[in-house]
Motif scaffolding. Sequence first.
Motif, PDB file in Angstrom:
ATOM      1  N   TRP A 108      57.241  25.766  71.858  1.00  0.00           N
ATOM      2  CA  TRP A 108      56.964  24.343  71.665  1.00  0.00           C
ATOM      3  C   TRP A 108      57.469  23.547  72.862  1.00  0.00           C
ATOM      4  N   ALA A 109      57.633  22.233  72.747  1.00  0.00           N
ATOM      5  CA  ALA A 109      57.964  21.429  73.919  1.00  0.00           C
ATOM      6  C   ALA A 109      59.288  21.847  74.557  1.00  0.00           C
ATOM      7  N   THR A 129      51.728  21.601  76.614  1.00  0.00           N
ATOM      8  CA  THR A 129      52.766  21.698  75.592  1.00  0.00           C
ATOM      9  C   THR A 129      52.170  21.446  74.218  1.00  0.00           C
ATOM     10  N   ALA A 131      53.798  20.352  70.656  1.00  0.00           N
ATOM     11  CA  ALA A 131      55.059  19.885  70.085  1.00  0.00           C
ATOM     12  C   ALA A 131      55.122  20.049  68.578  1.00  0.00           C
ATOM     13  N   ASP A 135      60.956  19.194  67.867  1.00  0.00           N
ATOM     14  CA  ASP A 135      61.050  18.810  69.274  1.00  0.00           C
ATOM     15  C   ASP A 135      61.324  17.321  69.421  1.00  0.00           C
ATOM     16  N   ILE A 136      60.514  16.534  68.753  1.00  0.00           N
ATOM     17  CA  ILE A 136      60.503  15.097  68.972  1.00  0.00           C
ATOM     18  C   ILE A 136      61.502  14.376  68.078  1.00  0.00           C
ATOM     19  N   LEU A 153      56.983  16.688  79.036  1.00  0.00           N
ATOM     20  CA  LEU A 153      55.729  16.203  78.459  1.00  0.00           C
ATOM     21  C   LEU A 153      54.856  15.511  79.502  1.00  0.00           C
ATOM     22  N   SER A 159      48.740  17.641  76.343  1.00  0.00           N
ATOM     23  CA  SER A 159      49.775  17.625  75.313  1.00  0.00           C
ATOM     24  C   SER A 159      49.123  17.703  73.943  1.00  0.00           C
ATOM     25  N   ALA A 161      50.156  18.159  69.536  1.00  0.00           N
ATOM     26  CA  ALA A 161      51.175  18.098  68.491  1.00  0.00           C
ATOM     27  C   ALA A 161      50.550  18.594  67.207  1.00  0.00           C
ATOM     28  N   VAL A 170      54.714  11.521  70.397  1.00  0.00           N
ATOM     29  CA  VAL A 170      54.683  12.185  71.702  1.00  0.00           C
ATOM     30  C   VAL A 170      54.107  11.230  72.750  1.00  0.00           C
TER      31      VAL A 170
END
Length: 381
Positions: A108-109, A129, A131, A135-136, A153, A159, A161, A170
């Motif tokens: 993941w990220a 990436t 996510a 991660d976030i 990112l 990107s 998610a 994100v």
Amino acid sequence: MKLLLVTTSYPESNEGEAAAGFFVKDFADALHAENNEVEVVAPARNSLYTNESGVGVRRFAVPRLPLSLLRPSSPGHWPAVVRTLAGGYRAVEHSCAEQRPHHILALWALPSGAWAARAGRRLNIPYSTWALGSDIWSLGRIPVIRTILGSVLRGASHSFADGFALALDVERLSGRACGFLPSSRFFPCKARNRWRVQEPCRLAYLGRWHPNKGVDILLDSLNMLEKEAWSRIEGIRICGGGPLREAVHEAGARLAGMGRPVEIGGFLNRDQAVELFEWADYVLLPSRIESIPVVFSDAMAAGCPVVAMPVGDLPRLVQEHEVGILSESVTPQGFAVALERALAMSTDRFRGNIAHVARLFDVRSAAVQFMECLKKPSSGK
């Protein structure tokens, strides 16, 4: 196309402990089925390179597994964190230098994205990436790590998610576009022929026994159910494992001692998970923090409605698509009320909606979607 997947979770021995890892394996297999050369770099107990159904898997040794239990905020974990980060950097750079992939996908990220970014810069290989909420919403709260996360990112070609709300977070963090890509695994269930009307209900929980997943909330909510509600329950199976193991077993034993039909089980492999969800009338998602868990797509594949907390994207999926019951609050009281509502209704009402959502969360479709994105220009605002 040559693709390198860099991940922190990939099945090694006990597949039941790595639901996310098995999703990555299925995703890698789906990419390989689309005529791509695929290699995976992942942590393991021992360093090893294997070819698994056409997918190369380069495992590098780490001091502790799963990596999700390592806490950078805990000084006692720092030696393991440092060794893991160094081992990951070396393994990814070695794979890139040897295989020369056209693209790297970090699952993941962090830390996978940081490994991909460093190798990509050195060898001029683009990376993307994907996510997770952890991660976030967890790592992203730590000031220094948040800065690193933002840099990773922003440097990505694309990107992704695994949630709608998460994708917006994100974007806010990176200042760049982020697409939704569902995380799901191949879950080979038979067509459901049991749709509960009035008969006693079967409830199932499968996942990590961690505060974020709310298994403690579930157990507290069960203690709040009245005798009339228990008369409608045939059985409750709570399966998994994790840091709340002792508390889960103690609470389960207390309920069983009161004559409640509660069973506590361990991690399940894929076939066992399929069997559990084919048995169940509802899958329980009592999470405190969540995006869209893999177990949600498992439930949809099994034709099984859910009882869920109003967190992450679950309100959007459960209410708008009508595939289950949503608690009004992230509390044991709220979840107990949601359980009582579920026990009072027929599951047949969810049948058509579940079939539709199951098609949206198909790992093969996700692989095709990812490849289509790689054909487009780099994401950005």
